[in-house]
Scaffold this motif. Sequence first.
Motif, mmCIF file in Angstrom:
data_model
loop_
_atom_site.group_PDB
_atom_site.id
_atom_site.type_symbol
_atom_site.label_atom_id
_atom_site.label_comp_id
_atom_site.label_asym_id
_atom_site.label_seq_id
_atom_site.Cartn_x
_atom_site.Cartn_y
_atom_site.Cartn_z
ATOM 1 N N THR A 194 -3.380 -8.080 -8.106
ATOM 2 C CA THR A 194 -4.750 -7.549 -8.104
ATOM 3 C C THR A 194 -4.711 -6.197 -7.418
ATOM 4 N N ILE A 195 -5.304 -5.215 -8.063
ATOM 5 C CA ILE A 195 -5.227 -3.866 -7.505
ATOM 6 C C ILE A 195 -6.632 -3.342 -7.175
ATOM 7 N N ALA A 196 -6.702 -2.548 -6.135
ATOM 8 C CA ALA A 196 -7.975 -1.906 -5.791
ATOM 9 C C ALA A 196 -8.136 -0.657 -6.642
ATOM 10 N N LEU A 197 -9.360 -0.430 -7.087
ATOM 11 C CA LEU A 197 -9.650 0.782 -7.861
ATOM 12 C C LEU A 197 -10.632 1.648 -7.097
ATOM 13 N N THR A 198 -10.474 2.944 -7.257
ATOM 14 C CA THR A 198 -11.426 3.890 -6.681
ATOM 15 C C THR A 198 -11.826 4.868 -7.768
ATOM 16 N N ARG A 199 -13.007 5.465 -7.591
ATOM 17 C CA ARG A 199 -13.497 6.348 -8.650
ATOM 18 C C ARG A 199 -13.302 7.809 -8.245
ATOM 19 N N VAL A 200 -12.766 8.609 -9.169
ATOM 20 C CA VAL A 200 -12.580 10.035 -8.884
ATOM 21 C C VAL A 200 -13.196 10.856 -10.006
ATOM 22 N N GLN A 201 -13.487 12.102 -9.705
ATOM 23 C CA GLN A 201 -14.075 12.962 -10.744
ATOM 24 C C GLN A 201 -13.061 13.331 -11.813
ATOM 25 N N VAL B 223 0.829 -1.210 0.000
ATOM 26 C CA VAL B 223 0.000 0.000 0.000
ATOM 27 C C VAL B 223 0.860 1.256 0.000
ATOM 28 N N ASN B 224 0.363 2.266 -0.678
ATOM 29 C CA ASN B 224 1.006 3.581 -0.631
ATOM 30 C C ASN B 224 0.705 4.184 0.735
ATOM 31 N N GLY B 225 1.721 4.744 1.356
ATOM 32 C CA GLY B 225 1.532 5.231 2.715
ATOM 33 C C GLY B 225 0.786 6.543 2.822
ATOM 34 N N ASP B 226 0.365 7.110 1.722
ATOM 35 C CA ASP B 226 -0.337 8.391 1.831
ATOM 36 C C ASP B 226 -1.781 8.308 1.368
ATOM 37 N N VAL B 227 -2.347 7.105 1.472
ATOM 38 C CA VAL B 227 -3.738 6.929 1.097
ATOM 39 C C VAL B 227 -4.547 6.644 2.364
ATOM 40 N N LEU B 228 -5.564 7.456 2.614
ATOM 41 C CA LEU B 228 -6.473 7.174 3.731
ATOM 42 C C LEU B 228 -7.740 6.586 3.136
ATOM 43 N N THR B 229 -8.106 5.413 3.582
ATOM 44 C CA THR B 229 -9.212 4.723 2.923
ATOM 45 C C THR B 229 -9.899 3.728 3.838
ATOM 46 N N LYS C 220 -1.581 9.240 -15.559
ATOM 47 C CA LYS C 220 -1.869 10.670 -15.682
ATOM 48 C C LYS C 220 -2.280 11.109 -17.096
ATOM 49 N N PRO C 221 -3.395 10.576 -17.607
ATOM 50 C CA PRO C 221 -3.867 11.014 -18.937
ATOM 51 C C PRO C 221 -4.464 12.418 -18.842
ATOM 52 N N SER C 222 -4.606 13.086 -19.977
ATOM 53 C CA SER C 222 -5.311 14.371 -19.915
ATOM 54 C C SER C 222 -6.778 14.048 -19.621
ATOM 55 N N ARG C 223 -7.489 15.033 -19.110
ATOM 56 C CA ARG C 223 -8.853 14.780 -18.655
ATOM 57 C C ARG C 223 -9.729 14.218 -19.785
ATOM 58 N N ASP C 224 -9.520 14.707 -21.008
ATOM 59 C CA ASP C 224 -10.348 14.267 -22.146
ATOM 60 C C ASP C 224 -9.988 12.864 -22.602
ATOM 61 N N GLU C 225 -8.738 12.485 -22.376
ATOM 62 C CA GLU C 225 -8.302 11.188 -22.903
ATOM 63 C C GLU C 225 -8.466 10.037 -21.926
ATOM 64 N N ALA C 226 -8.849 10.316 -20.686
ATOM 65 C CA ALA C 226 -8.971 9.239 -19.697
ATOM 66 C C ALA C 226 -10.081 8.272 -20.136
ATOM 67 N N PRO C 227 -9.780 6.962 -20.237
ATOM 68 C CA PRO C 227 -10.786 6.009 -20.714
ATOM 69 C C PRO C 227 -11.868 5.708 -19.672
ATOM 70 N N THR C 228 -11.611 6.014 -18.409
ATOM 71 C CA THR C 228 -12.562 5.739 -17.331
ATOM 72 C C THR C 228 -12.182 6.615 -16.135
ATOM 73 N N ASN C 229 -13.099 6.693 -15.169
ATOM 74 C CA ASN C 229 -12.790 7.452 -13.946
ATOM 75 C C ASN C 229 -12.258 6.558 -12.832
ATOM 76 N N TRP C 230 -12.104 5.267 -13.123
ATOM 77 C CA TRP C 230 -11.587 4.338 -12.094
ATOM 78 C C TRP C 230 -10.067 4.389 -12.118
ATOM 79 N N ILE C 231 -9.506 4.667 -10.949
ATOM 80 C CA ILE C 231 -8.053 4.842 -10.870
ATOM 81 C C ILE C 231 -7.430 3.861 -9.870
ATOM 82 N N ASN C 232 -6.145 3.701 -10.019
ATOM 83 C CA ASN C 232 -5.353 2.892 -9.097
ATOM 84 C C ASN C 232 -5.427 3.518 -7.702
ATOM 85 N N ALA C 233 -5.932 2.726 -6.729
ATOM 86 C CA ALA C 233 -6.098 3.257 -5.369
ATOM 87 C C ALA C 233 -4.827 3.126 -4.544
#
Length: 334
Positions: free
Chosen positions: A130-137, A105-111, A159-172
Amino acid sequence: MKAVVLVGGFGTRLRPLTVTTPKQMLSVVDRPMIEYVVSTLKRGGVSEVTLALGYKEDLFRASYPDAVCGGVSLSYAVEPEPLDTAGAVRFAADTVGIDEPFLVVNGDVLTDIDVRSLWDRHREIGAQATIALTRVQDPSRFGVVPTDAQGKVLGFVEKPSRDEAPTNWINAGIYVLEPEILGRIARGRRVSIEREVFPSVVAENGLWAVKSEAYWIDIGTPSTYVQAQLDLIDGVRGPAMTAVAAEARVDEDAEVERSVVMEGATVAVRAVIRDSIIMQSAVIEEDASVDGSVIGPGAHIGRGAKVTRMSIVGDRVSVGAGRLVDGSKIPSSD
Ligand code: GTP
């Protein structure tokens, strides 16, 4: 279950606070960030945590002299130089002899993500990782992870540009890895798990993901460091925590609105504090105001001074009477 927690980064985005204190030892309301991370792991059934350390490693050891943190036993792996996320995992696993599936786990994630169900799903699929995904705006500052309907990862787009992101689910920033993954990580050089290791596992159809709607915040930036704490006192993440420490002194004619005041801090008469974090032993003199900002440990804000717009005042720094600090970091790290 064993876990490696990555805590060796420089935390440059949180300077100047991280000039004296490593990011995960900064307090979040009433205790260091690392203790929240360890609690989430403990809740999921983790009993042994290895801290992958580098920058200011001595401060972690000094804070947990018995090598116990939040009821979990700690071991330490101190990199001779920063090896980046995957290099650090390999180094830590080699140091403590991990040869079974384990969590990272990344030490700077509160979840509140349930690491046990991530673990169970990993075993059920027989994935390499296997990775956990979380959804962000706005996914543009994260690793974006498109999957198929079963959860097999189809790509890993950093880090895709906002228009090019294929989904809002990101690596948590929470993974279960098979020990075989370690063999893919070169020893003794910087290797990024997000940029090098995961894309190669995706190419072999070995990377899977589990989506979670649980609370998640990456608190590596000033605004999220503040937000995470306001969420805790607002009760966004379970029962609201006490915002003003019992050991703080707040004058009855001061105004403290939706802010954290940590132990030993003083807020004098007619001072106004809003949406802010006043860290341990900081002093806010009379008629001063602090709005949407962080005042570091032992800092001193002079009479009538104004600190606003996500400013950060570093450890024991003094802001003179009547001064305006507007959207700045002092001292500046540039
Ligand atoms: P910034 O400098 O503000 O980007 O912060 P950071 O250095 O913490 O980097 P980032 O937030 O990207 O790192 C994610 C997690 O990995 C954090 O918990 C870091 O402490 C950790 N980390 C990053 N690089 C290393 C490294 O080289 N070694 C170890 N052990 N941990 C690292």
